[in-house]
Design a protein around this motif. Structure first.
Motif, PDB file in Angstrom:
ATOM      1  N   GLY A 137      44.593  35.043  43.359  1.00 25.78           N
ATOM      2  CA  GLY A 137      44.326  34.745  41.799  1.00 25.78           C
ATOM      3  C   GLY A 137      43.100  33.929  41.834  1.00 25.78           C
ATOM      4  O   GLY A 137      42.102  34.192  41.067  1.00 25.78           O
ATOM      5  N   PRO A 138      42.796  32.714  42.626  1.00 25.19           N
ATOM      6  CA  PRO A 138      41.591  31.984  42.607  1.00 25.19           C
ATOM      7  C   PRO A 138      40.395  32.668  42.590  1.00 25.19           C
ATOM      8  O   PRO A 138      39.190  32.803  42.119  1.00 25.19           O
ATOM      9  CB  PRO A 138      41.887  31.027  43.520  1.00 25.19           C
ATOM     10  CG  PRO A 138      43.171  30.804  43.615  1.00 25.19           C
ATOM     11  CD  PRO A 138      43.778  32.260  43.567  1.00 25.19           C
ATOM     12  N   ALA A 139      40.329  33.806  43.685  1.00 23.87           N
ATOM     13  CA  ALA A 139      39.117  34.563  44.083  1.00 23.87           C
ATOM     14  C   ALA A 139      38.727  35.556  43.113  1.00 23.87           C
ATOM     15  O   ALA A 139      37.572  35.805  42.623  1.00 23.87           O
ATOM     16  CB  ALA A 139      39.422  35.193  45.310  1.00 23.87           C
ATOM     17  N   ALA A 140      40.123  36.135  42.484  1.00 24.76           N
ATOM     18  CA  ALA A 140      39.723  37.300  41.569  1.00 24.76           C
ATOM     19  C   ALA A 140      39.214  36.509  40.000  1.00 24.76           C
ATOM     20  O   ALA A 140      38.396  36.711  39.370  1.00 24.76           O
ATOM     21  CB  ALA A 140      41.084  37.888  41.050  1.00 24.76           C
ATOM     22  N   ALA A 141      39.845  35.099  39.712  1.00 32.04           N
ATOM     23  CA  ALA A 141      39.454  34.557  38.485  1.00 32.04           C
ATOM     24  C   ALA A 141      38.225  34.075  38.726  1.00 32.04           C
ATOM     25  O   ALA A 141      37.021  34.092  37.739  1.00 32.04           O
ATOM     26  CB  ALA A 141      40.345  33.502  38.235  1.00 32.04           C
ATOM     27  N   THR A 142      37.686  33.438  39.611  1.00 29.32           N
ATOM     28  CA  THR A 142      36.114  33.151  40.077  1.00 29.32           C
ATOM     29  C   THR A 142      35.047  34.337  39.864  1.00 29.32           C
ATOM     30  O   THR A 142      34.183  34.158  39.260  1.00 29.32           O
ATOM     31  CB  THR A 142      36.306  32.383  41.419  1.00 29.32           C
ATOM     32  OG1 THR A 142      36.841  31.393  41.228  1.00 29.32           O
ATOM     33  CG2 THR A 142      34.634  31.904  41.601  1.00 29.32           C
ATOM     34  N   ALA A 143      35.526  35.544  40.717  1.00 28.59           N
ATOM     35  CA  ALA A 143      34.643  36.605  40.382  1.00 28.59           C
ATOM     36  C   ALA A 143      34.497  37.190  39.297  1.00 28.59           C
ATOM     37  O   ALA A 143      33.361  37.564  38.776  1.00 28.59           O
ATOM     38  CB  ALA A 143      35.264  37.610  41.577  1.00 28.59           C
ATOM     39  N   LEU A 144      35.543  37.232  38.226  1.00 25.09           N
ATOM     40  CA  LEU A 144      35.424  37.744  37.030  1.00 25.09           C
ATOM     41  C   LEU A 144      34.763  36.708  35.968  1.00 25.09           C
ATOM     42  O   LEU A 144      33.767  37.205  35.321  1.00 25.09           O
ATOM     43  CB  LEU A 144      36.903  37.850  36.457  1.00 25.09           C
ATOM     44  CG  LEU A 144      37.013  38.569  35.174  1.00 25.09           C
ATOM     45  CD1 LEU A 144      36.384  40.019  35.081  1.00 25.09           C
ATOM     46  CD2 LEU A 144      38.533  38.763  34.557  1.00 25.09           C
ATOM     47  N   ALA A 145      34.978  35.466  36.263  1.00 24.00           N
ATOM     48  CA  ALA A 145      34.158  34.662  35.355  1.00 24.00           C
ATOM     49  C   ALA A 145      32.668  34.417  35.884  1.00 24.00           C
ATOM     50  O   ALA A 145      31.914  34.407  34.720  1.00 24.00           O
ATOM     51  CB  ALA A 145      34.656  33.206  35.501  1.00 24.00           C
ATOM     52  N   LEU A 146      32.240  34.642  37.063  1.00 25.97           N
ATOM     53  CA  LEU A 146      30.962  34.610  37.415  1.00 25.97           C
ATOM     54  C   LEU A 146      30.303  36.020  36.930  1.00 25.97           C
ATOM     55  O   LEU A 146      28.956  35.839  36.698  1.00 25.97           O
ATOM     56  CB  LEU A 146      30.733  34.522  39.022  1.00 25.97           C
ATOM     57  CG  LEU A 146      31.177  33.067  39.522  1.00 25.97           C
ATOM     58  CD1 LEU A 146      31.267  33.220  41.041  1.00 25.97           C
ATOM     59  CD2 LEU A 146      30.314  31.928  39.005  1.00 25.97           C
ATOM     60  N   MET A 147      30.886  37.244  37.187  1.00 24.44           N
ATOM     61  CA  MET A 147      30.345  38.556  36.675  1.00 24.44           C
ATOM     62  C   MET A 147      30.261  38.668  35.070  1.00 24.44           C
ATOM     63  O   MET A 147      29.355  39.126  34.413  1.00 24.44           O
ATOM     64  CB  MET A 147      31.018  39.420  37.254  1.00 24.44           C
ATOM     65  CG  MET A 147      30.906  39.700  38.853  1.00 24.44           C
ATOM     66  SD  MET A 147      31.646  41.038  39.454  1.00 24.44           S
ATOM     67  CE  MET A 147      33.419  40.936  39.077  1.00 24.44           C
ATOM     68  N   ALA A 148      31.386  38.232  34.466  1.00 26.36           N
ATOM     69  CA  ALA A 148      31.619  38.698  32.923  1.00 26.36           C
ATOM     70  C   ALA A 148      31.460  37.448  32.171  1.00 26.36           C
ATOM     71  O   ALA A 148      31.556  37.615  30.874  1.00 26.36           O
ATOM     72  CB  ALA A 148      32.877  39.589  32.939  1.00 26.36           C
ATOM     73  N   GLY A 149      31.857  36.288  32.569  1.00 23.47           N
ATOM     74  CA  GLY A 149      31.861  34.986  31.700  1.00 23.47           C
ATOM     75  C   GLY A 149      33.248  34.398  31.708  1.00 23.47           C
ATOM     76  O   GLY A 149      34.037  34.967  31.953  1.00 23.47           O
ATOM     77  N   LEU A 174      39.072  34.081  30.722  1.00 23.38           N
ATOM     78  CA  LEU A 174      40.254  33.722  29.975  1.00 23.38           C
ATOM     79  C   LEU A 174      41.128  34.688  29.132  1.00 23.38           C
ATOM     80  O   LEU A 174      42.259  34.772  29.069  1.00 23.38           O
ATOM     81  CB  LEU A 174      39.803  32.534  28.989  1.00 23.38           C
ATOM     82  CG  LEU A 174      39.208  31.281  29.503  1.00 23.38           C
ATOM     83  CD1 LEU A 174      38.532  30.455  28.497  1.00 23.38           C
ATOM     84  CD2 LEU A 174      40.626  30.397  30.134  1.00 23.38           C
ATOM     85  N   CYS A 175      40.335  35.803  28.645  1.00 18.99           N
ATOM     86  CA  CYS A 175      41.313  36.836  28.151  1.00 18.99           C
ATOM     87  C   CYS A 175      41.992  37.591  29.329  1.00 18.99           C
ATOM     88  O   CYS A 175      42.867  38.042  28.796  1.00 18.99           O
ATOM     89  CB  CYS A 175      40.127  37.776  27.645  1.00 18.99           C
ATOM     90  SG  CYS A 175      39.403  37.320  26.013  1.00 18.99           S
ATOM     91  N   ALA A 176      41.444  37.571  30.428  1.00 18.82           N
ATOM     92  CA  ALA A 176      42.356  38.307  31.358  1.00 18.82           C
ATOM     93  C   ALA A 176      43.554  37.576  31.836  1.00 18.82           C
ATOM     94  O   ALA A 176      44.660  37.908  32.080  1.00 18.82           O
ATOM     95  CB  ALA A 176      41.555  38.422  32.610  1.00 18.82           C
TER      96      ALA A 176
END
Length: 400
Positions: A150-162, A167-169
């Motif tokens: 969870g934390p790694a995926a959320a961080t990666a997605l936020a860094l790549m896509a904003g 938050l939409c994910a």
């Protein structure tokens, strides 16, 4: 996992867990970007905790009163609404951003709190009693994988896509939690007790019934007391002192990252073990596993090589699942079915509700008495509380 109904429940529970864990890290990235301040982050997380604590007992009453699956649906929708408000607050940063983020975090916390007892009480409606322990082990595996991913995926997605995309994910995860779990046949008493008949008086009456049911099971009260003590004392050391010790004693984040990873991997291994293992004296083994958390503060006390405390975290993670899975299984097996969600809500409310008090007291206590004294006392509590619970006769088998 070969049961399609249970697989759907597992997917929904995993989605809600991912949404819960990811939110903290996404809000943390908002601080790094300057959208929120550190104070804003603290207020938002505090608001989420307040929402969780307010909703967990209400969710238990509603789940027993009107159906567990209904509560999962509406609680997940509440989580999604909270995330939507946070998204608006982050995307359109203004003087009202803090208000929007705090309000959204509180509503998301309400969803999280109401979901926990409802998901817990849904398991025995879908799984046969002989498969309960394996099902709870699978649910625990979900939690541990969520902790890693969870934390790694959320961080990666936020860094790549904003942040907005991340938050939409999270919003999409809450929708999965709302829609995917199957709808079991709940008994007529639950179906007939409509939410419209719930008043403040009937709420406290229903809650009192749950407390009375819990008091009928001495093993439950003793085990819950031990769990609450370990979380309030041991988890507080993990949350407050480990980052400081990692910086001051080991010169960086090696202990901080190693401890979190080691604990999660140990817990994952423990859940796999207990999915098949059926010891004779299950309660004593479970409380012994809970007592392994004493190794964490004691390993920090001796100031050994960094591998020693990391190994202690691995053993503590393994031990916590040796406790959790038999504990949840015994609760589902022994507690009256029409009161299960309320008793589960008491479990979450006490064990996790007192954790903030421990977090608030550890740092001042360390400043007054010193780190070594706090670590020693914490280790003693984590060891003695489960041992004290073993004195209760029914704790040997976790049966009334």
């Amino acid at each position: 996992m070969r049961s399609f109904s249970f697989l759907r429940l597992w997917i929904g529970s995993t989605a809600s867990g991912l949404a819960t864990w990811a939110l903290s890290f996404v809000l943390g990235l908002a601080v790094l970007e300057g959208t929120l301040s550190a104070v804003d982050l603290g207020l938002a997380l505090a608001a989420r905790t307040v929402g969780f604590l307010l909703a967990v007992s209400v969710g238990g009453v509603l789940a027993d009163r009107s159906g567990r699956r209904n509560v999962v649906l509406y609680a997940s929708l509440a989580g999604g609404i909270g995330i939507s408000i946070i998204t608006v607050g982050v995307a359109f940063a203004s003087t009202y951003a803090l208000l929007a983020v705090s309000l959204g975090a509180m509503i998301a916390g309400v969803g999280q709190g109401a979901c926990r007892p409802a998901y817990q009480a849904l398991v025995p409606l879908i799984v046969s009693i002989e498969n309960l322990q394996s099902a709870n082990a699978a649910m625990s595996v979900s939690v541990r994988v969520t902790n890693l991913v969870g934390p790694a995926a959320a961080t990666a997605l936020a860094l790549m896509a904003g942040l907005s995309v991340a938050l939409c994910a999270i919003l999409a995860l809450w929708m999965i939690s709302a829609i995917v779990p199957s709808w079991p046949n709940e008994n007529s008493r639950q179906s007939s007790k409509a939410v419209s008949g719930l008043s403040l008086a009937t709420f406290f009456s229903d809650l009192a019934e749950g407390v009375d049911e819990a008091r009928r099971h001495p093993w439950f009260l003793a085990g819950l007391g031990a769990l609450t003590a370990v979380i309030a004392a041991g988890y507080s050391v993990t949350g407050v002192l480990v980052p400081i010790i990692s910086r001051d004693l080991y010169g960086g984040a090696i202990l901080l990252t190693g401890s979190a990873t080691g604990y999660t991997l140990g817990a994952l291994f423990g859940a796999i073990i207990v999915s098949r293992w059926r010891p004779t004296n299950a309660g004593w083994w479970a409380l012994g596993g809970l007592g392994l958390y004493c190794l964490v503060p004691l390993s920090l006390l001796i100031q050994a090589h960094v591998a020693v405390p990391i190994l202690a975290f691995v053993l503590a993670g393994l031990g916590i699942e040796l406790f959790n899975v038999p504990w949840f299984t015994a609760t589902q097996r022994e507690i009256a079915p029409d009161k299960l969600a309320r008793v589960s809500s008491l479990d979450f409310l006490l064990s996790y509700g007192l954790a903030p008090a421990g977090l608030a007291l550890i740092a001042p206590a360390a400043n007054v008495f010193g780190y070594n004294a706090v670590l020693a006392i914490s280790g003693a509590i984590c060891l003695l509380a489960p041992l004290a619970a073993c004195v209760v006769p029914s704790c040997r088998t976790l049966r009334t």
